[in-house]
Scaffold this motif. Structure first.
Motif, PDB file in Angstrom:
ATOM      1  N   GLY A 122       0.824  -1.196   0.000  1.00 58.28           N
ATOM      2  CA  GLY A 122       0.000   0.000   0.000  1.00 58.28           C
ATOM      3  C   GLY A 122       0.860   1.249   0.000  1.00 58.28           C
ATOM      4  O   GLY A 122       2.091   1.187  -0.021  1.00 58.28           O
ATOM      5  N   ALA A 161       2.954   4.628  -0.755  1.00 53.94           N
ATOM      6  CA  ALA A 161       3.883   5.031  -1.799  1.00 53.94           C
ATOM      7  C   ALA A 161       4.483   3.824  -2.515  1.00 53.94           C
ATOM      8  O   ALA A 161       4.686   3.846  -3.733  1.00 53.94           O
ATOM      9  N   HIS A 162       4.772   2.765  -1.757  1.00 52.09           N
ATOM     10  CA  HIS A 162       5.328   1.560  -2.377  1.00 52.09           C
ATOM     11  C   HIS A 162       4.348   0.965  -3.366  1.00 52.09           C
ATOM     12  O   HIS A 162       4.730   0.504  -4.452  1.00 52.09           O
ATOM     13  N   GLY A 163       3.079   0.996  -3.025  1.00 56.26           N
ATOM     14  CA  GLY A 163       2.066   0.478  -3.939  1.00 56.26           C
ATOM     15  C   GLY A 163       2.003   1.273  -5.226  1.00 56.26           C
ATOM     16  O   GLY A 163       1.812   0.706  -6.315  1.00 56.26           O
ATOM     17  N   GLN A 164       2.181   2.582  -5.137  1.00 60.45           N
ATOM     18  CA  GLN A 164       2.186   3.415  -6.341  1.00 60.45           C
ATOM     19  C   GLN A 164       3.373   3.074  -7.232  1.00 60.45           C
ATOM     20  O   GLN A 164       3.255   3.015  -8.463  1.00 60.45           O
ATOM     21  N   VAL A 165       4.518   2.824  -6.614  1.00 56.98           N
ATOM     22  CA  VAL A 165       5.702   2.445  -7.387  1.00 56.98           C
ATOM     23  C   VAL A 165       5.466   1.118  -8.098  1.00 56.98           C
ATOM     24  O   VAL A 165       5.810   0.954  -9.277  1.00 56.98           O
ATOM     25  N   ARG A 197       2.646  -0.178  -9.065  1.00 60.74           N
ATOM     26  CA  ARG A 197       1.719   0.020 -10.183  1.00 60.74           C
ATOM     27  C   ARG A 197       2.426   0.644 -11.382  1.00 60.74           C
ATOM     28  O   ARG A 197       2.163   0.273 -12.533  1.00 60.74           O
ATOM     29  N   LEU A 198       3.332   1.582 -11.127  1.00 60.07           N
ATOM     30  CA  LEU A 198       4.099   2.178 -12.219  1.00 60.07           C
ATOM     31  C   LEU A 198       4.975   1.129 -12.905  1.00 60.07           C
ATOM     32  O   LEU A 198       5.078   1.095 -14.139  1.00 60.07           O
ATOM     33  N   ARG A 253       2.828  -1.130 -15.061  1.00 58.12           N
ATOM     34  CA  ARG A 253       2.448  -0.489 -16.321  1.00 58.12           C
ATOM     35  C   ARG A 253       3.616  -0.504 -17.309  1.00 58.12           C
ATOM     36  O   ARG A 253       3.437  -0.759 -18.501  1.00 58.12           O
ATOM     37  N   ARG A 256      -3.256  -2.737 -17.007  1.00 59.92           N
ATOM     38  CA  ARG A 256      -2.013  -1.956 -16.950  1.00 59.92           C
ATOM     39  C   ARG A 256      -1.516  -1.578 -18.339  1.00 59.92           C
ATOM     40  O   ARG A 256      -0.474  -0.960 -18.473  1.00 59.92           O
TER      41      ARG A 256
END
Length: 363
Positions: free
Chosen positions: A114, A116-120, A122-123, A126, A149
């Motif tokens: 979850g 900030a790590h989760g955002q990384v 997801r990037l 993608r 993605r």
């Protein structure tokens, strides 16, 4: 037609992905394909890729900047490169930058962080999905995730691994664990968050009231070992942490029930081995579990200790139900793709991506 040359890339090397690459390497080599496996050095000792007929190139684990350079060198001259797992795929995509080499990526699982790590993550997903020529998912959920993605081509590829082999007598395995005259419940997997072992210990409280009290055996290592052991000792739970084992098939074959309490699974090796061995399975209704085992298991919600305790208690009290589940498991396992079918599917994808440059399709 020139010989097809492939590179298989592993990152941290989960049990499922490593076993799949070992199986894939052996099958491809037997079909005349040149195979190089790039993975952390310890995985060669454990899975013997050289023994499968592949070349082996040790590549540092993720996070080591030398990994990309090592991969770039190893991929020189390859017709297709196949990365297994997100981190392996990220590094492989960097290594292939500027090269016209098809990249196949298999997603064996998914990260669940979850913040900030989760955002990384997801990037990264993608980037990999949009870079790969083909993304293969071991479950329908992973295929949908890849498409979401941005994957241009995402396909279902339910991997198969060799059927379980066990040699020790079941009585010997039970005697070594002290479970000759009591039920044996076995779980297998890394001792890490998300595996559901806290819930399993909660459920073990309920089984203290059974007669005889079942023994819970957990095979695996990980960062939660110390905290789990403290709970077991403090609360007097009938649970043994066995550490890393190379006789998991023997343990499962000797068990009354197999337990899979995890938060998410794609194509669980434990579930596959349990059903093939005819060991009744209690699993969480998450991820690819329902797709994998159908109605041949008892399902419970993730994190629900009361439901897990009740499901196990009910099965222990109902031998007929256990026998029906065992039979259903064996029958359902017979419907899964074989190793040969898995290898044939992968090889057809390689041919599809590379045949024009090699002078025609494989017959």
């Amino acid at each position: 037609m020139t010989q097809l040359r492939t590179v298989q890339v592993l990152g941290g090397g989960s049990t499922g992905s490593s076993a799949h690459v070992r199986s894939l390497a052996a099958g491809l080599v037997a079909r005349g394909v040149g195979v190089t496996v790039c993975a952390p050095a310890p995985l060669e000792h454990e899975y013997d890729f050289l023994g499968a007929g592949a070349h082996f190139v040790p590549v540092p684990r993720r996070g080591d900047p030398a990994a990309v350079g090592a991969l770039r060198a190893a991929c020189g001259g390859a017709h297709v490169v196949h990365a297994h797992g997100l981190h392996a795929a990220v590094r492989t995509a960097l290594a292939l930058s500027g090269q016209d080499v098809p990249l196949v990526v298999t997603w064996h699982s998914r990260a669940q962080p979850g913040g900030a790590h989760g955002q990384v993550v997801r990037l990264l997903e993608r980037r990999v999905a949009r870079t790969a020529s083909v993304v293969l998912g071991t479950s329908s959920e992973l295929v949908d995730r890849a498409r979401g993605r941005g994957a241009r081509d995402a396909r279902l590829a339910p991997v198969a691994v060799p059927p379980p082999r066990h040699g020790s007598p079941e009585s010997k395995a039970r005697a070594e664990l002290g479970a000759v005259e009591r039920p044996l419940l076995t779980a297998v997997g890394r001792l890490e968050p998300g595996r559901g072992y806290g819930t399993l210990l909660d459920a073990a409280h309920e089984w203290l009231g059974l007669d005889p009290v079942p023994l819970v055996a957990i095979a695996g290592e990980g960062r939660e070992r110390a905290s789990l052991q403290r709970r077991i000792d403090t609360e007097g739970l009938p649970v043994r942490l066995l550490g890393r084992r190379d006789d998991v098939s023997d343990l499962l074959a000797a068990s009354d029930l197999a337990l899979l309490p995890s938060r998410w699974e794609a194509r669980s090796l434990l579930a596959q081995e349990a059903l093939r061995l005819g060991v009744p399975l209690v699993a969480t209704r998450v991820g690819g579990n329902p797709e994998l085992v159908g109605s041949a298991a008892e399902f419970v919600p993730y994190g629900d200790a009361a439901a897990l305790a009740a499901a196990v208690s009910g099965l222990l009290a109902d031998p007929d139900r256990r026998r029906r589940l065992a039979a259903a498991g064996r029958a359902h396992a017979a419907t899964w793709p074989t190793e040969d079918e898995t290898i044939a599917q992968i090889l057809s994808i390689y041919d599809e991506l590379t045949a024009p440059s090699r002078g025609g399709r494989r017959r």
